[in-house]
Design an enzyme around this catalytic site. Structure first.
Site, mmCIF file in Angstrom:
data_model
loop_
_atom_site.group_PDB
_atom_site.id
_atom_site.type_symbol
_atom_site.label_atom_id
_atom_site.label_comp_id
_atom_site.label_asym_id
_atom_site.label_seq_id
_atom_site.Cartn_x
_atom_site.Cartn_y
_atom_site.Cartn_z
ATOM 1 N N GLU A 78 -10.271 0.516 -6.304
ATOM 2 C CA GLU A 78 -9.329 -0.365 -5.624
ATOM 3 C C GLU A 78 -9.920 -1.746 -5.332
ATOM 4 O O GLU A 78 -11.077 -1.856 -4.898
ATOM 5 C CB GLU A 78 -8.866 0.242 -4.293
ATOM 6 C CG GLU A 78 -7.812 1.308 -4.451
ATOM 7 C CD GLU A 78 -7.044 1.561 -3.172
ATOM 8 O OE1 GLU A 78 -6.888 0.612 -2.385
ATOM 9 O OE2 GLU A 78 -6.599 2.699 -2.976
ATOM 10 N N GLY A 130 -0.992 2.311 -7.253
ATOM 11 C CA GLY A 130 -1.644 2.512 -8.549
ATOM 12 C C GLY A 130 -0.963 3.587 -9.361
ATOM 13 O O GLY A 130 -0.740 3.427 -10.572
ATOM 14 N N CYS A 144 0.875 -1.186 0.000
ATOM 15 C CA CYS A 144 0.000 0.000 0.000
ATOM 16 C C CYS A 144 0.907 1.229 0.000
ATOM 17 O O CYS A 144 1.637 1.455 0.975
ATOM 18 C CB CYS A 144 -0.905 0.005 1.226
ATOM 19 S SG CYS A 144 -2.013 1.431 1.288
ATOM 20 N N HIS A 171 -2.249 -4.390 -10.729
ATOM 21 C CA HIS A 171 -2.919 -3.187 -11.250
ATOM 22 C C HIS A 171 -3.210 -3.340 -12.737
ATOM 23 O O HIS A 171 -2.377 -3.880 -13.481
ATOM 24 C CB HIS A 171 -2.028 -1.957 -11.042
ATOM 25 C CG HIS A 171 -1.743 -1.672 -9.602
ATOM 26 N ND1 HIS A 171 -2.589 -0.936 -8.804
ATOM 27 C CD2 HIS A 171 -0.716 -2.078 -8.800
ATOM 28 C CE1 HIS A 171 -2.074 -0.885 -7.573
ATOM 29 N NE2 HIS A 171 -0.965 -1.578 -7.546
ATOM 30 N N CYS A 212 -4.319 6.309 -4.824
ATOM 31 C CA CYS A 212 -3.755 4.953 -4.741
ATOM 32 C C CYS A 212 -2.275 5.063 -5.084
ATOM 33 O O CYS A 212 -1.925 5.325 -6.249
ATOM 34 C CB CYS A 212 -4.479 4.026 -5.717
ATOM 35 S SG CYS A 212 -3.877 2.324 -5.666
HETATM 36 N N1 LIG Z 1 -6.425 -2.080 -2.620
HETATM 37 C C1 LIG Z 1 -5.017 -2.417 -2.814
HETATM 38 C C2 LIG Z 1 -4.194 -2.103 -1.542
HETATM 39 C C3 LIG Z 1 -4.131 -0.608 -1.231
HETATM 40 C C4 LIG Z 1 -3.398 0.144 -2.292
HETATM 41 C C5 LIG Z 1 -3.527 1.654 -2.247
HETATM 42 N N2 LIG Z 1 -4.386 2.218 -1.260
HETATM 43 C C6 LIG Z 1 -2.164 2.312 -2.258
HETATM 44 O O1 LIG Z 1 -2.030 3.451 -1.755
HETATM 45 O O2 LIG Z 1 -1.228 1.713 -2.844
HETATM 46 C C7 LIG Z 1 -4.883 -3.908 -3.154
HETATM 47 O O3 LIG Z 1 -5.729 -4.703 -2.741
HETATM 48 O O4 LIG Z 1 -3.885 -4.239 -3.820
#
Ligand SMILES: N[C@H](CCC[C@H](N)C(=O)O)C(=O)O
Length: 284
Positions: free
Chosen positions: A217, A229, A72, A163, A226
């Site tokens: 997400e 992301g 994250c 992603h 994100c």
């Molecule tokens: N939902 C993402 C994790 C959080 C990623 C995002 N909040 C960031 O800042 O990188 C997943 O399941 O891969």
């Protein structure tokens, strides 16, 4: 249970210090409970700050649906801020253990508090998208897929977590993109090509060094930002020849600076980290 609410560009999580207190028995269930914006604290998920044998601390991240992710980006900046500001390791250069290994971070400290963090997010993992049809000539990371009657051209990049990057036309960003992201995001998240599901990003290119992006997400739905992301968008832009190695990404919650460095093949992400409040959650 004592918690700290923090966010990176509005991508907000409930943080629990498991270095100095006992970790919750069922973090997946706890994440679902605390993330609820009406019956809980309200967040995109839960992040545990844990001891580490290999780094200054370890991050475990759970989405709002309770699923655990490998990484994250907005979260790790806040973990570094917490570790520094709350005295676990008062250094301006930290290491944090994550689901994709140990990452290095440089903190910008003002009046004793970390305000911005530059993260070495590691090398992108160019998983070949196991998708039936691939665009002719493109590397396996680019592919065309049909989801729920919609045809997408996606570029898939992993930053430890998966992603899918979709370059959307101007009309996508002229209408109320929230509705479009809410309609198209789940089609990609749950597509059969992604057995571990996927995070989906819709990108408008302004120039070789600037984009606007919207995110759906995995496990949390629409978020204001994100970090991983944005890193995947930086890599996808280079792979598809749309943008350069240095990128400014505009997200609904604010801007992130990205660079996919040629020298070490690592992606660097720079952005803010903010502490909002601390509180007590009745231990479940
Ligand atoms: N939902 C993402 C994790 C959080 C990623 C995002 N909040 C960031 O800042 O990188 C997943 O399941 O891969």
């Amino acid at each position: 249970m004592r918690f700290t609410k923090m966010h990176g560009l509005g991508n907000d999580y409930v943080y629990v210090d498991c270095v100095r207190t006992r970790p919750p028995a069922n973090p997946a269930q706890l994440s679902q409970a605390v993330s609820d914006r009406h019956f809980g604290i309200g967040a995109d998920g839960l992040i545990l700050i844990c001891p580490s044998e290999r780094a200054d601390a370890r991050m475990r991240m759970f989405n709002a649906d309770g699923s655990e992710s490998e990484m994250c980006g907005n979260g790790i900046r806040c973990v570094a801020k917490f570790v520094h500001d709350h005295g676990i390791a008062t250094k301006s250069r930290l290491t944090i253990e994550t689901g994709r290994g140990v990452l290095g971070l440089d903190l910008e400290v003002r009046d004793g508090k970390a305000v911005r963090v530059r993260v070495n997010m590691g090398e992108p993992i160019l998983e070949s998208a196991k998708i039936p049809t691939t665009l002719p000539g493109d590397p396996p990371v680019n592919a065309k897929l049909v989801a729920g009657g919609t045809t997408f051209e996606v570029t898939c990049v992993s930053m430890g977590n998966p992603h899918a990057v979709v370059y959307a036309g101007d009309e996508f960003f002229r209408t109320d993109t929230r509705d479009l992201v809410a309609e198209l995001g789940p089609k990609l998240e749950y597509h059969e090509a992604f057995p571990r599901r996927i995070n989906a990003h819709f990108v408008r290119v302004h120039s070789p060094s600037e984009v606007t992006m919207r995110t759906w997400e995995r496990g949390s739905g629409i978020t204001l930002a994100c970090g991983t992301g944005a890193c995947s968008v930086c890599v996808a832009g280079v792979l598809t020849g749309r943008t350069g190695r240095k990128l400014l990404a505009h997200l609904p919650g604010g801007d992130l600076e990205l660079e996919w460095a040629e020298a070490d093949n690592c992606v660097y992400m720079t952005g803010p980290a903010t502490e909002v409040f601390t509180g007590e959650w009745p231990t479940a």
